[in-house]
Design a protein around this motif. Sequence first.
Motif, PDB file in Angstrom:
ATOM      1  N   VAL A  31     124.001 -89.054  88.267  1.00  0.00           N
ATOM      2  CA  VAL A  31     123.364 -87.841  87.759  1.00  0.00           C
ATOM      3  C   VAL A  31     123.825 -86.661  88.606  1.00  0.00           C
ATOM      4  CG1 VAL A  31     121.367 -89.164  86.970  1.00  0.00           C
ATOM      5  CG2 VAL A  31     121.274 -88.047  89.196  1.00  0.00           C
ATOM      6  N   LYS A  32     123.757 -85.476  88.016  1.00  0.00           N
ATOM      7  CA  LYS A  32     124.286 -84.280  88.671  1.00  0.00           C
ATOM      8  C   LYS A  32     123.144 -83.379  89.142  1.00  0.00           C
ATOM      9  CE  LYS A  32     126.610 -83.288  84.911  1.00  0.00           C
ATOM     10  NZ  LYS A  32     126.408 -84.529  84.139  1.00  0.00           N
ATOM     11  N   PRO A  33     123.246 -82.840  90.352  1.00  0.00           N
ATOM     12  CA  PRO A  33     122.231 -81.900  90.836  1.00  0.00           C
ATOM     13  C   PRO A  33     122.349 -80.562  90.123  1.00  0.00           C
ATOM     14  CG  PRO A  33     124.027 -82.027  92.402  1.00  0.00           C
ATOM     15  CD  PRO A  33     124.319 -83.058  91.337  1.00  0.00           C
ATOM     16  N   LYS A  34     121.219 -79.887  89.982  1.00  0.00           N
ATOM     17  CA  LYS A  34     121.230 -78.541  89.392  1.00  0.00           C
ATOM     18  C   LYS A  34     121.292 -77.477  90.486  1.00  0.00           C
ATOM     19  CE  LYS A  34     119.641 -77.368  85.510  1.00  0.00           C
ATOM     20  NZ  LYS A  34     118.833 -77.142  84.278  1.00  0.00           N
ATOM     21  N   ALA A  35     120.702 -77.775  91.643  1.00  0.00           N
ATOM     22  CA  ALA A  35     120.662 -76.793  92.732  1.00  0.00           C
ATOM     23  C   ALA A  35     120.463 -77.526  94.048  1.00  0.00           C
ATOM     24  CB  ALA A  35     119.535 -75.790  92.508  1.00  0.00           C
ATOM     25  N   GLU A  36     120.541 -76.779  95.126  1.00  0.00           N
ATOM     26  CA  GLU A  36     120.245 -77.312  96.455  1.00  0.00           C
ATOM     27  C   GLU A  36     119.530 -76.236  97.253  1.00  0.00           C
ATOM     28  OE1 GLU A  36     123.726 -78.176  98.796  1.00  0.00           O
ATOM     29  OE2 GLU A  36     124.843 -76.512  97.925  1.00  0.00           O
ATOM     30  N   THR A  37     118.763 -76.678  98.258  1.00  0.00           N
ATOM     31  CA  THR A  37     118.061 -75.713  99.081  1.00  0.00           C
ATOM     32  C   THR A  37     118.974 -75.172 100.175  1.00  0.00           C
ATOM     33  OG1 THR A  37     117.267 -77.318 100.719  1.00  0.00           O
ATOM     34  CG2 THR A  37     115.913 -77.003  98.739  1.00  0.00           C
ATOM     35  N   ASP A  38     118.547 -74.066 100.751  1.00  0.00           N
ATOM     36  CA  ASP A  38     119.194 -73.606 101.972  1.00  0.00           C
ATOM     37  C   ASP A  38     119.104 -74.719 103.016  1.00  0.00           C
ATOM     38  OD1 ASP A  38     119.647 -71.104 100.858  1.00  0.00           O
ATOM     39  OD2 ASP A  38     117.783 -70.256 101.653  1.00  0.00           O
ATOM     40  N   ALA A  39     120.097 -74.784 103.892  1.00  0.00           N
ATOM     41  CA  ALA A  39     120.090 -75.793 104.948  1.00  0.00           C
ATOM     42  C   ALA A  39     119.003 -75.472 105.970  1.00  0.00           C
ATOM     43  CB  ALA A  39     121.452 -75.836 105.632  1.00  0.00           C
ATOM     44  N   VAL A 324     113.512 -84.250  93.602  1.00  0.00           N
ATOM     45  CA  VAL A 324     114.019 -83.631  94.825  1.00  0.00           C
ATOM     46  C   VAL A 324     114.319 -84.725  95.837  1.00  0.00           C
ATOM     47  CG1 VAL A 324     113.579 -81.942  96.644  1.00  0.00           C
ATOM     48  CG2 VAL A 324     112.598 -81.591  94.373  1.00  0.00           C
ATOM     49  N   ALA A 325     115.493 -84.640  96.481  1.00  0.00           N
ATOM     50  CA  ALA A 325     115.901 -85.657  97.445  1.00  0.00           C
ATOM     51  C   ALA A 325     116.496 -85.010  98.694  1.00  0.00           C
ATOM     52  CB  ALA A 325     116.938 -86.604  96.822  1.00  0.00           C
ATOM     53  N   GLN A 326     116.128 -85.534  99.851  1.00  0.00           N
ATOM     54  CA  GLN A 326     116.756 -85.130 101.102  1.00  0.00           C
ATOM     55  C   GLN A 326     118.188 -85.654 101.142  1.00  0.00           C
ATOM     56  OE1 GLN A 326     117.626 -87.419 103.684  1.00  0.00           O
ATOM     57  NE2 GLN A 326     117.762 -86.170 105.527  1.00  0.00           N
ATOM     58  N   ASP A 327     119.097 -84.851 101.673  1.00  0.00           N
ATOM     59  CA  ASP A 327     120.499 -85.251 101.782  1.00  0.00           C
ATOM     60  C   ASP A 327     120.857 -85.399 103.258  1.00  0.00           C
ATOM     61  OD1 ASP A 327     123.147 -85.814 101.370  1.00  0.00           O
ATOM     62  OD2 ASP A 327     123.704 -83.809 100.679  1.00  0.00           O
ATOM     63  N   ASN A 333     132.091 -76.715 101.294  1.00  0.00           N
ATOM     64  CA  ASN A 333     133.548 -76.544 101.370  1.00  0.00           C
ATOM     65  C   ASN A 333     134.197 -77.651 102.203  1.00  0.00           C
ATOM     66  OD1 ASN A 333     133.402 -74.093  99.877  1.00  0.00           O
ATOM     67  ND2 ASN A 333     132.865 -72.986 101.752  1.00  0.00           N
ATOM     68  N   GLY A 334     133.661 -78.853 102.040  1.00  0.00           N
ATOM     69  CA  GLY A 334     134.230 -80.006 102.719  1.00  0.00           C
ATOM     70  C   GLY A 334     133.799 -80.180 104.164  1.00  0.00           C
ATOM     71  N   GLU A 335     133.023 -79.232 104.686  1.00  0.00           N
ATOM     72  CA  GLU A 335     132.569 -79.305 106.070  1.00  0.00           C
ATOM     73  C   GLU A 335     131.098 -79.728 106.122  1.00  0.00           C
ATOM     74  OE1 GLU A 335     134.422 -78.831 108.764  1.00  0.00           O
ATOM     75  OE2 GLU A 335     136.210 -78.438 107.532  1.00  0.00           O
ATOM     76  N   VAL A 336     130.748 -80.572 107.103  1.00  0.00           N
ATOM     77  CA  VAL A 336     129.366 -80.998 107.274  1.00  0.00           C
ATOM     78  C   VAL A 336     128.575 -79.892 107.954  1.00  0.00           C
ATOM     79  CG1 VAL A 336     127.826 -82.686 108.333  1.00  0.00           C
ATOM     80  CG2 VAL A 336     130.042 -83.420 107.446  1.00  0.00           C
ATOM     81  N   ILE A 337     127.478 -79.475 107.308  1.00  0.00           N
ATOM     82  CA  ILE A 337     126.583 -78.475 107.892  1.00  0.00           C
ATOM     83  C   ILE A 337     125.197 -79.098 108.020  1.00  0.00           C
ATOM     84  CG2 ILE A 337     127.938 -76.568 106.939  1.00  0.00           C
ATOM     85  CD1 ILE A 337     125.768 -76.201 104.805  1.00  0.00           C
TER      86      ILE A 337
END
Length: 372
Positions: A31-39, A324-327, A333-337
């Motif tokens: 399934v595809k996410p619709k959005a994500e929260t600020d880190a 909603v799921a914690q990641d 952009n390919g970098e872990v934040i």
Amino acid sequence: MKKWKAIAVVTASICLLGQSAVWAAAPAVSVKPKAETDAVASGDDAADDPAIWVHPKNKAKSRIIATNKGGGLLVYDLDGKQLYSYTTGKMNNIDVRYDFPLGKGKKVDIAAATNRTTNTIDIFAIDKDTGALENISGTPIVSLMPEVYGFALYHSLRTDKYYALVLGKEGEFEQYELSAGTDGKVNGTLVRSFSLASQSEGIVADDEYGVMYIAEEDAAIWKYDAEPGGGSTPLAKVDSADGNHLTADIEGLTIYYGEDGDGYLIASSQGNSTYAVYERGGDNEYETSFQIVDHKGVDGVTGTDGIDVLSFGLGSNYPKGIFVAQDDENLQNGEVINQNFKLVDWEEIADEADLDTDNDIDPRELEKRDRD
């Protein structure tokens, strides 16, 4: 409920001892996410558990309240924008309930969480217009266990009492009855305690059925009576962390409330970054599994801790509800934040996993119903 059942693939092999069958786990749908929260502001393993709060008048103004193990609580809007940040301590798990009686005819929506800095359960009133939080903890609810960990709230529709359900790092469980003092603060009284065999964090209560589910991380999901007199013996084992539907650790648990007692229990299978779905009623039969993948600049989800779900429509972006799921590993952009939370339209999950969408259960109006 689900319109079809996946057929397990049987692989037969011949060995010296005879014929044996190995059941292969059904693959998870994507399934595809619709959005994500600020880190979250903190690095490393910081974001942990989300709870969805429904706005009483404008559902699109509902909020996601989440924990930051690095030191506080966060409030996001449904676009994932951080609105508020509270430095409250190392908060681990959080849950929400509605219309808690605060005294003198006043009712408030509450969020409550385990605070690992003070080893307490902290209670917050939710502003019904903005979603902002105010600490309304009374005498500190200090746990007897060495370190508080997992957490859920339970509103008994049998007695109209509210309870805090707490898990510890060594499998300890404590249940506190919550009540308002004359000062408008919330206090807690210990009413039940027992221990599981090993570390447990995920916990959720089904208010309508009066049961709770506990995820013993390396072992199984257990079903218990949620009432304080429910004892220490499980009612049933829902499923095991045997690599079939669940791969250790079993982490977050959440309830999707459906019409007439239907719905789902959903568990985070952290070991293979999927989510297992079970029937909410009866014997909690396994339904399917899904995973969250990359989509339009939002990375997929791996190693999830906490999850939450709502069957109630929250405006045009989430008309059939939200997941909603914690990641654990947030990429940009390919970098872990720093870690964050992913938001998925429930209709996307239902379409891909063949699950129900014809539910519109407002958590504020959840009624007691007799269930077998």
